[in-house]
Each structure stands twice: as structure tokens, then as C-alpha cells.
Design a protein around this motif. Sequence first.
Motif, PDB file in Angstrom:
ATOM      1  N   ASP A   1       0.829  -1.201   0.000  1.00  0.00           N
ATOM      2  CA  ASP A   1       0.000   0.000   0.000  1.00  0.00           C
ATOM      3  C   ASP A   1       0.868   1.258   0.000  1.00  0.00           C
ATOM      4  O   ASP A   1       0.639   2.185  -0.775  1.00  0.00           O
ATOM      5  CB  ASP A   1      -0.930  -0.007   1.218  1.00  0.00           C
ATOM      6  CG  ASP A   1      -1.833   1.205   1.243  1.00  0.00           C
ATOM      7  OD1 ASP A   1      -2.618   1.377   0.290  1.00  0.00           O
ATOM      8  OD2 ASP A   1      -1.736   1.994   2.208  1.00  0.00           O
ATOM      9  N   LEU A   2       1.894   1.285   0.856  1.00  0.00           N
ATOM     10  CA  LEU A   2       2.810   2.423   0.923  1.00  0.00           C
ATOM     11  C   LEU A   2       3.509   2.630  -0.422  1.00  0.00           C
ATOM     12  O   LEU A   2       3.604   3.751  -0.920  1.00  0.00           O
ATOM     13  CB  LEU A   2       3.841   2.196   2.031  1.00  0.00           C
ATOM     14  CG  LEU A   2       4.806   3.335   2.306  1.00  0.00           C
ATOM     15  CD1 LEU A   2       5.082   3.433   3.804  1.00  0.00           C
ATOM     16  CD2 LEU A   2       6.117   3.155   1.570  1.00  0.00           C
ATOM     17  N   ALA A   3       3.969   1.542  -1.031  1.00  0.00           N
ATOM     18  CA  ALA A   3       4.676   1.637  -2.314  1.00  0.00           C
ATOM     19  C   ALA A   3       3.751   2.125  -3.421  1.00  0.00           C
ATOM     20  O   ALA A   3       4.138   2.984  -4.225  1.00  0.00           O
ATOM     21  CB  ALA A   3       5.269   0.278  -2.679  1.00  0.00           C
TER      22      ALA A   3
ATOM     23  N   ASP B   1      10.721  -2.901  -5.945  1.00  0.00           N
ATOM     24  CA  ASP B   1      11.423  -2.056  -6.901  1.00  0.00           C
ATOM     25  C   ASP B   1      10.386  -1.158  -7.560  1.00  0.00           C
ATOM     26  O   ASP B   1       9.315  -1.621  -7.955  1.00  0.00           O
ATOM     27  CB  ASP B   1      12.117  -2.958  -7.933  1.00  0.00           C
ATOM     28  CG  ASP B   1      12.623  -2.183  -9.112  1.00  0.00           C
ATOM     29  OD1 ASP B   1      13.699  -1.561  -8.983  1.00  0.00           O
ATOM     30  OD2 ASP B   1      11.932  -2.171 -10.150  1.00  0.00           O
ATOM     31  N   ALA B   2      10.691   0.121  -7.680  1.00  0.00           N
ATOM     32  CA  ALA B   2       9.704   1.092  -8.156  1.00  0.00           C
ATOM     33  C   ALA B   2       9.141   0.767  -9.536  1.00  0.00           C
ATOM     34  O   ALA B   2       7.933   0.883  -9.758  1.00  0.00           O
ATOM     35  CB  ALA B   2      10.311   2.488  -8.160  1.00  0.00           C
ATOM     36  N   ALA B   3       9.991   0.352 -10.458  1.00  0.00           N
ATOM     37  CA  ALA B   3       9.505   0.040 -11.806  1.00  0.00           C
ATOM     38  C   ALA B   3       8.533  -1.136 -11.778  1.00  0.00           C
ATOM     39  O   ALA B   3       7.502  -1.129 -12.471  1.00  0.00           O
ATOM     40  CB  ALA B   3      10.680  -0.257 -12.736  1.00  0.00           C
TER      41      ALA B   3
ATOM     42  N   LYS C   1       5.236   0.006 -10.170  1.00  0.00           N
ATOM     43  CA  LYS C   1       4.456   0.805 -11.128  1.00  0.00           C
ATOM     44  C   LYS C   1       3.752  -0.080 -12.145  1.00  0.00           C
ATOM     45  O   LYS C   1       2.571   0.117 -12.450  1.00  0.00           O
ATOM     46  CB  LYS C   1       5.381   1.805 -11.828  1.00  0.00           C
ATOM     47  CG  LYS C   1       4.657   2.783 -12.709  1.00  0.00           C
ATOM     48  CD  LYS C   1       5.605   3.818 -13.271  1.00  0.00           C
ATOM     49  CE  LYS C   1       4.868   4.835 -14.101  1.00  0.00           C
ATOM     50  NZ  LYS C   1       5.759   5.869 -14.624  1.00  0.00           N
ATOM     51  N   ARG C   2       4.462  -1.063 -12.664  1.00  0.00           N
ATOM     52  CA  ARG C   2       3.877  -1.948 -13.677  1.00  0.00           C
ATOM     53  C   ARG C   2       2.733  -2.786 -13.099  1.00  0.00           C
ATOM     54  O   ARG C   2       1.667  -2.904 -13.686  1.00  0.00           O
ATOM     55  CB  ARG C   2       4.940  -2.870 -14.260  1.00  0.00           C
ATOM     56  CG  ARG C   2       4.347  -3.874 -15.257  1.00  0.00           C
ATOM     57  CD  ARG C   2       5.394  -4.637 -15.951  1.00  0.00           C
ATOM     58  NE  ARG C   2       6.012  -3.755 -16.925  1.00  0.00           N
ATOM     59  CZ  ARG C   2       6.748  -4.171 -17.938  1.00  0.00           C
ATOM     60  NH1 ARG C   2       6.963  -5.451 -18.107  1.00  0.00           N
ATOM     61  NH2 ARG C   2       7.275  -3.336 -18.784  1.00  0.00           N
ATOM     62  N   ILE C   3       2.967  -3.380 -11.923  1.00  0.00           N
ATOM     63  CA  ILE C   3       1.943  -4.262 -11.336  1.00  0.00           C
ATOM     64  C   ILE C   3       0.729  -3.465 -10.880  1.00  0.00           C
ATOM     65  O   ILE C   3      -0.410  -3.877 -11.110  1.00  0.00           O
ATOM     66  CB  ILE C   3       2.551  -5.089 -10.185  1.00  0.00           C
ATOM     67  CG1 ILE C   3       3.560  -6.090 -10.757  1.00  0.00           C
ATOM     68  CG2 ILE C   3       1.458  -5.814  -9.401  1.00  0.00           C
ATOM     69  CD1 ILE C   3       4.351  -6.837  -9.715  1.00  0.00           C
ATOM     70  N   THR C   4       0.951  -2.319 -10.242  1.00  0.00           N
ATOM     71  CA  THR C   4      -0.188  -1.541  -9.754  1.00  0.00           C
ATOM     72  C   THR C   4      -0.965  -0.882 -10.891  1.00  0.00           C
ATOM     73  O   THR C   4      -2.156  -0.614 -10.736  1.00  0.00           O
ATOM     74  CB  THR C   4       0.257  -0.480  -8.719  1.00  0.00           C
ATOM     75  OG1 THR C   4       1.234   0.383  -9.314  1.00  0.00           O
ATOM     76  CG2 THR C   4       0.803  -1.124  -7.463  1.00  0.00           C
ATOM     77  N   ALA C   5      -0.325  -0.666 -12.040  1.00  0.00           N
ATOM     78  CA  ALA C   5      -1.048  -0.106 -13.188  1.00  0.00           C
ATOM     79  C   ALA C   5      -2.130  -1.064 -13.657  1.00  0.00           C
ATOM     80  O   ALA C   5      -3.186  -0.647 -14.126  1.00  0.00           O
ATOM     81  CB  ALA C   5      -0.087   0.209 -14.325  1.00  0.00           C
TER      82      ALA C   5
ATOM     83  N   ALA D   1      -3.831  -3.694  -4.386  1.00  0.00           N
ATOM     84  CA  ALA D   1      -4.368  -5.003  -3.995  1.00  0.00           C
ATOM     85  C   ALA D   1      -3.703  -6.128  -4.783  1.00  0.00           C
ATOM     86  O   ALA D   1      -3.397  -7.191  -4.227  1.00  0.00           O
ATOM     87  CB  ALA D   1      -5.880  -5.039  -4.193  1.00  0.00           C
ATOM     88  N   CYS D   2      -3.460  -5.903  -6.067  1.00  0.00           N
ATOM     89  CA  CYS D   2      -2.801  -6.913  -6.901  1.00  0.00           C
ATOM     90  C   CYS D   2      -1.365  -7.139  -6.436  1.00  0.00           C
ATOM     91  O   CYS D   2      -0.916  -8.272  -6.293  1.00  0.00           O
ATOM     92  CB  CYS D   2      -2.829  -6.473  -8.353  1.00  0.00           C
ATOM     93  SG  CYS D   2      -2.047  -7.637  -9.489  1.00  0.00           S
ATOM     94  N   LEU D   3      -0.652  -6.036  -6.166  1.00  0.00           N
ATOM     95  CA  LEU D   3       0.722  -6.143  -5.677  1.00  0.00           C
ATOM     96  C   LEU D   3       0.748  -6.872  -4.347  1.00  0.00           C
ATOM     97  O   LEU D   3       1.535  -7.803  -4.149  1.00  0.00           O
ATOM     98  CB  LEU D   3       1.334  -4.744  -5.532  1.00  0.00           C
ATOM     99  CG  LEU D   3       2.744  -4.679  -4.935  1.00  0.00           C
ATOM    100  CD1 LEU D   3       3.747  -5.400  -5.820  1.00  0.00           C
ATOM    101  CD2 LEU D   3       3.150  -3.219  -4.732  1.00  0.00           C
ATOM    102  N   SER D   4      -0.117  -6.485  -3.442  1.00  0.00           N
ATOM    103  CA  SER D   4      -0.159  -7.103  -2.121  1.00  0.00           C
ATOM    104  C   SER D   4      -0.461  -8.599  -2.212  1.00  0.00           C
ATOM    105  O   SER D   4       0.214  -9.413  -1.585  1.00  0.00           O
ATOM    106  CB  SER D   4      -1.217  -6.420  -1.249  1.00  0.00           C
ATOM    107  OG  SER D   4      -1.330  -7.088  -0.015  1.00  0.00           O
ATOM    108  N   ALA D   5      -1.469  -8.954  -2.999  1.00  0.00           N
ATOM    109  CA  ALA D   5      -1.854 -10.364  -3.119  1.00  0.00           C
ATOM    110  C   ALA D   5      -0.703 -11.204  -3.660  1.00  0.00           C
ATOM    111  O   ALA D   5      -0.411 -12.282  -3.134  1.00  0.00           O
ATOM    112  CB  ALA D   5      -3.081 -10.499  -4.023  1.00  0.00           C
ATOM    113  N   SER D   6      -0.018 -10.692  -4.665  1.00  0.00           N
ATOM    114  CA  SER D   6       1.075 -11.452  -5.271  1.00  0.00           C
ATOM    115  C   SER D   6       2.252 -11.616  -4.315  1.00  0.00           C
ATOM    116  O   SER D   6       2.809 -12.705  -4.175  1.00  0.00           O
ATOM    117  CB  SER D   6       1.537 -10.764  -6.555  1.00  0.00           C
ATOM    118  OG  SER D   6       0.490 -10.735  -7.493  1.00  0.00           O
TER     119      SER D   6
END
Length: 195
Positions: free
Chosen positions: A102-104, A160-162, A165-169, A174-179
Motif C-alpha cells: 500500500d505504501l509503495a 522495486d519502483a519500476a 508501477k507496472r503491477i499496480t497499473a 491489492a494486486c501487488l499485495s496479493a502477489s
Amino acid sequence: MSEQRRERADAVRNRRAILHAAETLLAAHGFEHVSLDKVAAAAGVGKGTVFRRFGDRNGLIRALLEERAEALGEAVVSGPAPLGPSAPPGVRLAAFLDALADLAARNVAMLAAHDRACAEDRLNDPTYVRWHRHVTTLIGEARPDLDAEFYGHSLLALFDAALVKRITAGGGAACLSASVCELADAILRSPRRSV
């Protein structure tokens, strides 16, 4: 005494103004276009104030991440479950990774700037060191047979920021967290090794 208090209040106000200005400029223009001069002008302070407080642009970016990570750090140390110390290590690990996702996701421009500012010495950045120590401790408590240090670095590398950015786009925080949490769970459930 009141003059000292006023100076402290001014220092606190200036710090907040500087960090807010840096964050605003990062979001609008990216790391390459953020300078101490621009931050000072946007914050309404002198360049010397920014320089004395943060040293350079990299120090400013590190301070910005530390400020964003402060609430998470407090929750880990003394907050309630699932982040706080009263929850089991696997539950705490998932909660921490969820909060970090969430923070990222909310601070991807700042995270990208931090990745650039600390590129040569990222693993020794104070915020990274605290996060790694926490993740490593939780993995070690849950699974003493695993190489907790390696898996701690592996999980944190997913922020990693890149990549964020790609996953949250495609699916948001929620997608980033779940993975990330699924991967952490797979690590904790992997076949046991002999110690």
C-alpha cells in the motif's frame, strides 16, 4: 525558552514544507528535475536550510521515505495485531507486506526517486535495513530452517519502483499485495529443510 520553542516549531514547519515540496516536485517532474534550489523555492526556505537539514538531494529523498515509513515502523514495534508483536510471525509478515504494498503504490514516484538516489548503496539505506531486519526476523521465527536473510532480500526486491508501477497499473495495490503475500506464504510453506 520561548525563543527556543519558536525555533523548534520553525524547524518542524520548515522540515514539513521541504518534504512536501520535494514530494510535489517528484510527482510532477520526476527525480531528474528535482534540485535543492527548486525544493527550497517551492518550500519558501533558503537553499542553505535544505542543505543543512538534508545534505544533498539523496539525503532529502531518504528522509522522504523515512517519513512515509514512520507510521508503519511504529505499528510494527508497538501496534496491535496483525502488524504488532502480538500476532504470529506468518500473520505479521503478510500484514507487513500488505502495508508495504500500500505504501509503495501510494508513493511510487518517491520510491522511484529513492531507488535512483540509493542505487549504489541501497542495501545499507536505514529504512531498507529496518525493513529487512523485520522481514528476516519474522521468516526466521516462522521457519528457522530457511535462509531468512536471502528470502528477506528476495521479498523486498519485489518493491522495486519500476515493478511496483507496472503491477499496480494493472491491478492497483491489492494486486501487488496479493502477489507478494502469496509468494511469502509459498516460502513459509515450502518443504522443511534439516537445520
